[in-house]
Design a protein around this motif. Sequence first.
Motif, PDB file in Angstrom:
ATOM      1  N   LEU A   1     -48.939  26.367 -24.812  1.00  0.00           N
ATOM      2  CA  LEU A   1     -49.063  27.770 -24.416  1.00  0.00           C
ATOM      3  C   LEU A   1     -50.052  28.509 -25.305  1.00  0.00           C
ATOM      4  O   LEU A   1     -50.906  29.262 -24.821  1.00  0.00           O
ATOM      5  CB  LEU A   1     -47.696  28.450 -24.478  1.00  0.00           C
ATOM      6  CG  LEU A   1     -46.754  28.189 -23.306  1.00  0.00           C
ATOM      7  CD1 LEU A   1     -45.342  28.645 -23.648  1.00  0.00           C
ATOM      8  CD2 LEU A   1     -47.253  28.882 -22.042  1.00  0.00           C
TER       9      LEU A   1
ATOM     10  N   ARG B   1     -53.522  29.829 -23.749  1.00  0.00           N
ATOM     11  CA  ARG B   1     -53.836  31.250 -23.690  1.00  0.00           C
ATOM     12  C   ARG B   1     -55.112  31.577 -24.454  1.00  0.00           C
ATOM     13  O   ARG B   1     -55.822  32.523 -24.116  1.00  0.00           O
ATOM     14  CB  ARG B   1     -52.653  32.061 -24.208  1.00  0.00           C
ATOM     15  CG  ARG B   1     -51.518  32.096 -23.192  1.00  0.00           C
ATOM     16  CD  ARG B   1     -50.226  32.653 -23.722  1.00  0.00           C
ATOM     17  NE  ARG B   1     -49.238  32.754 -22.646  1.00  0.00           N
ATOM     18  CZ  ARG B   1     -47.926  32.834 -22.840  1.00  0.00           C
ATOM     19  NH1 ARG B   1     -47.439  32.833 -24.065  1.00  0.00           N
ATOM     20  NH2 ARG B   1     -47.118  32.910 -21.808  1.00  0.00           N
TER      21      ARG B   1
ATOM     22  N   ALA C   1     -57.189  30.420 -20.428  1.00  0.00           N
ATOM     23  CA  ALA C   1     -56.942  31.603 -19.610  1.00  0.00           C
ATOM     24  C   ALA C   1     -57.714  32.825 -20.049  1.00  0.00           C
ATOM     25  O   ALA C   1     -57.283  33.941 -19.857  1.00  0.00           O
ATOM     26  CB  ALA C   1     -55.444  31.899 -19.609  1.00  0.00           C
ATOM     27  N   ARG C   2     -58.880  32.615 -20.639  1.00  0.00           N
ATOM     28  CA  ARG C   2     -59.623  33.806 -21.049  1.00  0.00           C
ATOM     29  C   ARG C   2     -60.721  34.177 -20.063  1.00  0.00           C
ATOM     30  O   ARG C   2     -61.358  35.211 -20.199  1.00  0.00           O
ATOM     31  CB  ARG C   2     -60.230  33.593 -22.436  1.00  0.00           C
ATOM     32  CG  ARG C   2     -61.169  32.409 -22.569  1.00  0.00           C
ATOM     33  CD  ARG C   2     -61.565  32.228 -24.019  1.00  0.00           C
ATOM     34  NE  ARG C   2     -62.357  31.033 -24.272  1.00  0.00           N
ATOM     35  CZ  ARG C   2     -62.626  30.568 -25.483  1.00  0.00           C
ATOM     36  NH1 ARG C   2     -62.179  31.218 -26.535  1.00  0.00           N
ATOM     37  NH2 ARG C   2     -63.342  29.489 -25.640  1.00  0.00           N
TER      38      ARG C   2
ATOM     39  N   ALA D   1     -54.771  32.243 -15.515  1.00  0.00           N
ATOM     40  CA  ALA D   1     -53.628  32.791 -16.250  1.00  0.00           C
ATOM     41  C   ALA D   1     -52.804  31.636 -16.779  1.00  0.00           C
ATOM     42  O   ALA D   1     -52.821  30.538 -16.231  1.00  0.00           O
ATOM     43  CB  ALA D   1     -52.780  33.681 -15.354  1.00  0.00           C
ATOM     44  N   MET D   2     -52.080  31.892 -17.855  1.00  0.00           N
ATOM     45  CA  MET D   2     -51.177  30.909 -18.452  1.00  0.00           C
ATOM     46  C   MET D   2     -49.777  31.492 -18.406  1.00  0.00           C
ATOM     47  O   MET D   2     -49.522  32.568 -18.963  1.00  0.00           O
ATOM     48  CB  MET D   2     -51.585  30.642 -19.903  1.00  0.00           C
ATOM     49  CG  MET D   2     -50.905  29.427 -20.502  1.00  0.00           C
ATOM     50  SD  MET D   2     -51.768  27.934 -20.010  1.00  0.00           S
ATOM     51  CE  MET D   2     -50.669  26.686 -20.703  1.00  0.00           C
TER      52      MET D   2
ATOM     53  N   LYS E   1     -45.500  30.917 -18.760  1.00  0.00           N
ATOM     54  CA  LYS E   1     -44.440  30.082 -19.310  1.00  0.00           C
ATOM     55  C   LYS E   1     -43.440  29.745 -18.208  1.00  0.00           C
ATOM     56  O   LYS E   1     -42.941  30.625 -17.510  1.00  0.00           O
ATOM     57  CB  LYS E   1     -43.717  30.787 -20.458  1.00  0.00           C
ATOM     58  CG  LYS E   1     -42.683  29.904 -21.124  1.00  0.00           C
ATOM     59  CD  LYS E   1     -42.035  30.585 -22.322  1.00  0.00           C
ATOM     60  CE  LYS E   1     -41.034  29.653 -22.986  1.00  0.00           C
ATOM     61  NZ  LYS E   1     -40.373  30.273 -24.166  1.00  0.00           N
TER      62      LYS E   1
ATOM     63  N   GLY F   1     -46.775  37.410 -14.107  1.00  0.00           N
ATOM     64  CA  GLY F   1     -48.078  36.829 -14.411  1.00  0.00           C
ATOM     65  C   GLY F   1     -48.543  35.880 -13.332  1.00  0.00           C
ATOM     66  O   GLY F   1     -49.736  35.831 -12.987  1.00  0.00           O
TER      67      GLY F   1
END
Length: 277
Positions: free
Chosen positions: A116, A120, A124-125, A130-131, A133, A147
Amino acid sequence: MEGAHVSDEARRLAGVDTSTPNLARMHDYFLGGKDNFAVDREAAEAVLAVAPEVRVMAREHQAFNLRALRFLVEQGITQFINLGTGLPNEFNTHELVQAQAPGTHVAYVENDPVTLVHGRALLARGPGTAMVKGDVMHPGELLADPGLREIIDFDRPVGLLLFGVLQYIPDKSDPFRRVAELRAALPAGSYIVITHVVFDARPEAAEPIVDVYRKMRGGPAEGGARTREDILPFFDGLDLVDPGVVYVREWRPDSPFLQERPEKAWVMVGVGRKTGP
């Protein structure tokens, strides 16, 4: 050095317990990566001692991922949910699909703290990624995640990627029901891609290998090893894309020579399309 690419800062932020092996980091080790710890290498070597061909299987699995993603983009899929993301590498889903179809959205789903943090920071930038959980065993929580909903439009077809996340989950935990819940949430025209280690060709390897993963997960003392017939219910309610559920080397190889001795890479794969409600 332990986890040469897994920074001390990442460990601190994630609160990582490096005394427990992790599936994503073991897979990284099988592929020759450095984002793993001594405990991951020890567990991976225990698997390799039983089945040294697992390194080849990991590479074959990665090659299939590329072929499957290319196929889904060709079918017009422009949003993906990737469960069990694994650690970042040169074959990240969003980079592969966005190279073919700019603007494609990818939601990565993972519950490992290190993955994670890295995801992130690295995966996911960019726009359209998107990341989140979550995991396959809690579909209701995952599907309700804001999300996920922000990046995935469930009114349009989705590509759901279950790369190696179902194997070793025992039947008593009912992974078939979890997959069915995920399938029910997808609109018609969506695809589900599943890869799963099977033991048809290596029945003697089943118990020692599954035992390694069983101890990692702290799960029940039985179950998890499956054959091809055992995994077919994961595809219930889907129209299988030709050639069906086959060994990884047999699924639309880039060259006919690449499918020789398919049972030597004992991973079954399949792609199914949801056509009904």
